[in-house]
Design an enzyme around this catalytic site. Structure first.
Site, short mmCIF file in Angstrom:
data_model
loop_
_atom_site.label_atom_id
_atom_site.label_comp_id
_atom_site.label_asym_id
_atom_site.label_seq_id
_atom_site.Cartn_x
_atom_site.Cartn_y
_atom_site.Cartn_z
N ALA A 198 19.19 79.05 25.10
CA ALA A 198 18.02 79.11 25.98
C ALA A 198 17.39 80.49 26.08
CB ALA A 198 18.38 78.62 27.38
N ALA A 250 22.16 65.68 8.39
CA ALA A 250 23.39 64.92 8.64
C ALA A 250 23.94 65.23 10.02
CB ALA A 250 24.42 65.24 7.57
N LYS A 253 22.29 66.42 12.65
CA LYS A 253 21.39 65.92 13.69
C LYS A 253 21.46 64.40 13.78
CE LYS A 253 19.62 69.83 15.15
NZ LYS A 253 19.82 70.30 16.53
N TYR A 301 21.90 69.83 7.69
CA TYR A 301 21.29 69.87 9.02
C TYR A 301 20.88 68.46 9.43
CZ TYR A 301 17.82 71.30 12.59
OH TYR A 301 17.08 71.46 13.74
#
Length: 246
Positions: free
Chosen positions: A14, A154, A156, A152
């Site tokens: 964040a 895979a 996600k 990436y």
């Protein structure tokens, strides 16, 4: 889950980008935000700018012990966690056949194991307190694939499936879990992957004719963590300007 104001919201990754926009939006809605990031100094500075009792904490989401220490600190200081937004992520764009297995592990550990670690640690807190809201930031790459982002994608995709499962397992405890899938979004990661040519071609392909902004994603997250979305769980929301539709 407690009212809109006074909620304790933990947002990973964040300190900047999409995570920072999410932190800003939740803070503006009255939540006390825990800015959790690997970059401790930036997390603390972001929390200072947010105000409203926000704190910045250092966490390596790929390290379960680091996550446990952070959650213990948050619970010790605030006594509860009402919202968890798993935003921290990392990618290295290249064709899969040319990729380095060492990068596979880093991508999976940060993107997928990061979500497993935080949920493993925070969900018992939410169950014990009788409710909460989890939003996992996945990606449209996990829904439809993305050239140059095989591992990436895979990871996600795994987040999407995992989110549906924990939604089923925790619903009886009044915990909701949903996934938000950004499409092309104007972040430092996007800038590192492609230059102006990619931006222009994508903008032409997107029905709304522009690249998304971190604020676009933040709006979706704010809704899914609000009381207005209390009857929504196990869903996957694409924020892509219509680039992908289902």
């Amino acid at each position: 889950m407690s009212g809109e104001r006074g909620r304790i919201a933990v947002v990973t990754g964040a300190a900047r980008g999409i995570g920072r926009a999410i932190a800003d939006r939740l803070a503006s809605a009255g939540a006390t935000v825990v800015v959790a990031d690997l970059d401790v100094a930036s997390a603390e500075e972001a929390a200072k700018q947010l105000g409203g009792g926000a704190i910045g904490v250092g966490v390596d989401v790929a390290d379960l012990e680091s996550v446990q220490a952070t959650v213990s600190r948050v619970c010790g200081e605030f006594g509860r966690i009402d919202v968890l937004v798993n935003n921290a992520g990392w990618d290295k764009a290249e064709r899969f056949v040319e990729s380095d297995p060492a990068d596979w592990e880093r991508i999976v550990r940060i993107n997928l194991f990061g979500v497993l670690n935080t949920c493993k640690t925070v969900l018992p807190v939410m169950i014990e307190q009788g409710g909460g809201a989890v939003v996992n930031i996945a990606s449209d790459a996990g829904r439809v694939g993305s050239s140059g982002e095989a591992v990436y994608s895979a990871a996600k995709g795994g987040i999407i499936a995992f989110t549906k499962t924990i939604a089923r397992e925790t619903a009886r405890h009044q915990v909701t879990a949903n996934a938000v899938c950004p499409g092309p979004t104007d972040t430092a990661l996007f800038a590192s992957i492609g230059g102006p040519g990619l931006r222009e071609s994508l903008a032409k392909a997107i029905p709304l004719r522009r690249i998304g902004t971190p604020e676009d994603v933040a709006g979706a997250v704010a809704f899914l963590t609000s009381g207005e979305a209390g009857y929504i769980t196990g869903q996957t929301l694409s924020v892509s300007g219509g680039l992908t539709m289902s």
